[in-house]
Design a protein around this motif. Structure first.
Motif, PDB file in Angstrom:
ATOM      1  N   UNK A 188       0.836  -1.208   0.000  1.00 47.12           N
ATOM      2  CA  UNK A 188       0.000   0.000   0.000  1.00 47.12           C
ATOM      3  C   UNK A 188       0.867   1.254   0.000  1.00 47.12           C
ATOM      4  N   UNK A 189       1.945   1.211   0.786  1.00 43.88           N
ATOM      5  CA  UNK A 189       2.843   2.372   0.867  1.00 43.88           C
ATOM      6  C   UNK A 189       3.533   2.598  -0.473  1.00 43.88           C
ATOM      7  N   UNK A 190       3.887   1.530  -1.154  1.00 43.43           N
ATOM      8  CA  UNK A 190       4.526   1.660  -2.470  1.00 43.43           C
ATOM      9  C   UNK A 190       3.590   2.338  -3.454  1.00 43.43           C
ATOM     10  N   UNK A 191       2.317   1.954  -3.410  1.00 43.32           N
ATOM     11  CA  UNK A 191       1.344   2.576  -4.323  1.00 43.32           C
ATOM     12  C   UNK A 191       1.149   4.050  -3.992  1.00 43.32           C
ATOM     13  N   UNK A 192       1.119   4.366  -2.702  1.00 44.72           N
ATOM     14  CA  UNK A 192       0.945   5.777  -2.289  1.00 44.72           C
ATOM     15  C   UNK A 192       2.135   6.617  -2.735  1.00 44.72           C
ATOM     16  N   UNK A 193       3.339   6.079  -2.496  1.00 49.64           N
ATOM     17  CA  UNK A 193       4.545   6.825  -2.869  1.00 49.64           C
ATOM     18  C   UNK A 193       4.649   6.919  -4.392  1.00 49.64           C
TER      19      UNK A 193
END
Length: 367
Positions: free
Chosen positions: A67-72
């Motif tokens: 999820x963090x990868x998609x946000x970043x």
């Protein structure tokens, strides 16, 4: 289990063209991708870097990382990414420091098969032995060094790697006093197989693909991973001169067979590769090759390379040419491989010289 989950998550991120992938160092997760330069880094263009997520490599952590990868990824695409959100000051744990150290290592050299092999084989082999969640300190590194045998190759390599890490982390640690006096000359050489035994062992291998690999190692003195990184088209045409490709430990080179008769005897033009994953780093490919053959042979697969080095002396091949064909310097050739020369090898070379018609003759004196 976590590795499989990470691979699945990375597959989804790649399909979505997020531009980031999840990596595990120790038991912690990181994101890696092409990111803008950090403030005061002196760099002007984006390059490969890591973001420490501070989460464990468990199912919940992997879910968070994806999820963090998609946000970043969205922040990067909209040019809203800011390092201030992710920079939390100086890394504290050894896992954090290793991540930064690896990032710096590849920032100062091209990331390719050669540098990946060096990182995996020399650096990471040592760094993995450190407790990942412990705080980095000079004392911890000193204890890790002293836990290795004095005056050994392991001690020398450990000092080299941990000394570099200490320097990177600005720790006060002088490793020179611990490195010892190891050199290839200081170890007792093992006996290497004679050429008759080498030829006999070829026929004792049942698997045709591994038999072909063995024949290549024996005939050309290759490193195990190099058998899978060759110009196979030239081989298939029956050309004796072998081309080792650039994506190997020491890069492109040409090698001549010793013995050339083995090219036909071992049917080397009929290329047969075992079904192993050759997309892995060189170290992993070489390890897979050595593990298979070690279980089948009465000697170590690398002894075929040593035997080739000694054999070139009997052929009268110039030292500098032999060193080039093996992919190392003349100094390494002399200090490492000449230790394997036995009295029998010296005697055989002497007898061959004495049979030469053009050898110098002793002066005839008139009494």
């Amino acid at each position: 289990m976590s590795a499989a989950r990470i691979n699945q998550a990375n597959g989804r991120l790649k399909a979505a063209r997020v531009g980031l992938k999840i990596e595990q160092i120790g038991d912690r997760l990181y994101l890696r991708g092409t990111l803008p330069p950090k403030p005061n880094s002196g760099k002007t263009k984006p390059y490969q870097q890591r973001i420490a997520l501070g989460v464990l490599a468990n199912p919940a952590g992997i879910s968070f990382a994806e999820k963090e990868a998609r946000r970043i990824g969205v922040l990067l695409a909209t040019k809203q990414f800011n390092w201030a959100e992710f920079e939390r000051g100086k890394p504290e744990t050894i896992a954090d420091w290793i991540g930064r150290f690896q990032e710096d290592y590849f920032a100062t050299r091209e990331r390719n098969d050669k540098t990946e092999t060096t990182w995996e084989g020399d650096y990471l082999k040592v760094l993995r032995k450190l407790p990942p969640e412990a705080p980095l300190s000079s004392e911890l590194l000193r204890e890790a060094i002293l836990a290795t045998p004095p005056d050994s190759r392991t001690r020398k390599r450990t000092c080299m790697v941990l000394g570099a890490l200490a320097k990177f982390a600005n720790l006060d640690l002088d490793v020179s006093r611990y490195s010892g006096s190891y050199s290839p000359k200081s170890t007792a050489p093992r006996s290497i197989p004679d050429d008759c035994l080498i030829a006999q062992c070829y026929y004792q291998l049942d698997n045709p693909a591994w038999r072909w690999v063995y024949g290549m190692l024996a005939t050309y003195g290759l490193r195990p991973h190099e058998v899978f990184r060759l110009n196979f088209e030239r081989l298939k045409r029956g050309e004796l001169v072998l081309e080792v490709l650039e994506n190997t430990k020491t890069g492109f080179r040409r090698v001549w067979p010793c013995y050339p008769e083995w090219f036909e005897e071992f049917r080397l033009a009929q290329v047969q590769l075992p079904r192993i994953n050759t997309k892995r780093p060189n170290l992993a490919v070489g390890r897979a090759c050595s593990q298979y053959l070690s279980a089948k042979l009465p000697f170590r697969p690398y002894d075929l390379r040593r035997a080739w080095a000694v054999r070139t002396l009997a052929f009268g091949l110039d030292l500098s040419l032999a060193a080039q064909q093996m992919g190392h310097s003349v100094q390494v050739h002399c200090t490492t491989y000449h230790r394997w020369i036995s009295e029998q090898h010296h005697q055989a070379a002497f007898e061959a010289l004495m049979l030469r018609a053009d050898r110098p003759k002793a002066p005839i004196l008139n009494h």
